[in-house]
Design an enzyme around this catalytic site. Structure first.
Site, PDB file in Angstrom:
ATOM      1  N   SER A 176      20.924  27.250  18.200  1.00 52.69           N
ATOM      2  CA  SER A 176      19.606  26.752  17.820  1.00 52.69           C
ATOM      3  C   SER A 176      19.126  25.696  18.827  1.00 52.69           C
ATOM      4  O   SER A 176      18.935  26.001  19.985  1.00 52.69           O
ATOM      5  CB  SER A 176      19.638  26.204  16.391  1.00 52.69           C
ATOM      6  OG  SER A 176      18.332  26.152  15.843  1.00 52.69           O
ATOM      7  N   LYS A 230      -0.981  14.303   2.086  1.00 51.86           N
ATOM      8  CA  LYS A 230      -0.146  13.195   2.537  1.00 51.86           C
ATOM      9  C   LYS A 230       1.287  13.299   2.012  1.00 51.86           C
ATOM     10  O   LYS A 230       2.220  12.845   2.669  1.00 51.86           O
ATOM     11  CB  LYS A 230      -0.769  11.853   2.113  1.00 51.86           C
ATOM     12  CG  LYS A 230      -0.109  10.647   2.759  1.00 51.86           C
ATOM     13  CD  LYS A 230      -0.195  10.732   4.279  1.00 51.86           C
ATOM     14  CE  LYS A 230       0.493   9.540   4.936  1.00 51.86           C
ATOM     15  NZ  LYS A 230       0.512   9.671   6.400  1.00 51.86           N
TER      16      LYS A 230
END
Length: 331
Positions: A161, A213
């Site tokens: 990865s 948010k």
């Protein structure tokens, strides 16, 4: 005299490699034949399974690769080397990659780029990946360094990865035959702990300036719109990963996608694509020496970065091998 000795020893080593390879192949073929063989002139014969004798192509290729590495090392050791003033720096990238990794590695690679006494760099990567920002910062620093002096990435165990993302920034990738490489993909983890909170009598009051948010917060589920936003973000990072591998490994995007399933591969099985060749650290050093056109280079080792506390929260873990997520799942 020394040159004659080198030729003699090299010939013996090559013959040894050929004999060993042939022996392993014959053993495999014999083993395969014996498993299903029953004598025609004997009755009441029980077939014996050879449980402790097995061989497959990956093991065979690994053994041959290791023998080749030993021969190459002995050739260089016995050969008549000429001294050189070249210096190779080995920079480790070990463990989970987080902001602390970038805080150490980015300035280190910049200093090496500016240091005229260092001629080339081996990036020693043993990592399952990590945080998206740190991985991309280090990858960018590797690419810039590679413009100034050659960089070889090496792994003896795992470059997965984000670890592999960093590796493709180098000129070449050398890996142990059984090292795990790849895990090309992106992962986003969201913990929906809303029911757990309610079960334990925990109520969360949120004061926010916009409806997104607290997107990804564990105290509530994602809305359908938020899922689309996150999916687009993951896809954007994935395409950046594909482009990095495609550029670094000189493959088309379609070729790269064949390896972008999220899994890791034994290096011996992806030689010529995800890695350039297999071997150990001596192989990586020799590869870099050949690129520098020097022999017997001085090798110096840098200290690795100290990692901080690593947690998997939202987009921080986009470039982490998914097998390493289990330790962070809560609830």
């Amino acid at each position: 005299m020394r040159e004659d000795l080198w030729k003699y020893v090299s010939m013996i080593l090559v013959l040894l490699l050929v004999m060993t390879s042939v022996s392993v192949v014959l053993l495999y073929m014999q083993n395969s034949g014996l498993r299903g063989y029953t004598p025609t002139h004997v009755t009441n014969v029980s077939r014996v399974q050879l449980e402790n004798v097995s061989c497959n192509s990956t093991e065979l290729l690994s053994e041959i690769s290791e023998l080749k590495g030993q021969i190459s090392f002995l050739r260089g050791f016995i050969g008549n080397h000429t001294l050189s003033n070249a210096t190779i720096a080995v920079v480790p990238v070990f463990g989970l990659i987080d902001d602390y990794s970038a805080l150490y590695l980015v300035p280190t690679l910049r200093r090496i780029a500016e240091n005229d006494s260092i001629n080339g760099v081996i990036l020693w990567i043993e990592s399952p990946g990590g945080e998206v920002g740190a991985v991309r910062d280090i990858y960018s620093a590797v690419r810039k360094l590679d413009l100034i002096k050659p960089v070889v990435a090496y792994t003896g165990g795992m470059a997965a990865s984000g670890g592999y993302y960093i590796a493709v920034g180098a000129d070449k990738i050398i890996a142990d035959p059984l090292a795990e490489v790849g895990s090309i993909g992106v992962i986003y983890v969201h913990y929906d702990m809303e029911q757990n909170y309610a079960k334990n009598g925990i109520k969360v009051d949120v004061f926010k300036t916009g409806k997104y948010k607290d997107m990804g917060a564990e105290w509530r589920a994602l809305t359908p719109e938020e899922r689309k936003i996150i999916a687009n973000m993951v896809d954007t990072y994935f395409r950046a990963f594909l482009n990095a591998v495609s550029t670094g490994r000189n493959m088309t995007i379609n070729e790269t996608r064949k390896y972008a399933t999220g899994r890791t591969w034994f290096a011996i099985n992806v030689t010529g694509t995800l890695v350039d060749s297999t071997g150990d650290m001596d192989t990586a050093i020799k590869t870099l020496e050949n690129m520098l056109n020097v022999t017997n280079a001085r090798v110096i080792m840098y200290n690795g970065p100290e990692t901080g506390s690593f947690g998997v929260y939202g987009s921080e873990a986009l470039f982490l091998d998914p097998r390493y997520l289990n330790g962070y799942i809560r609830g």
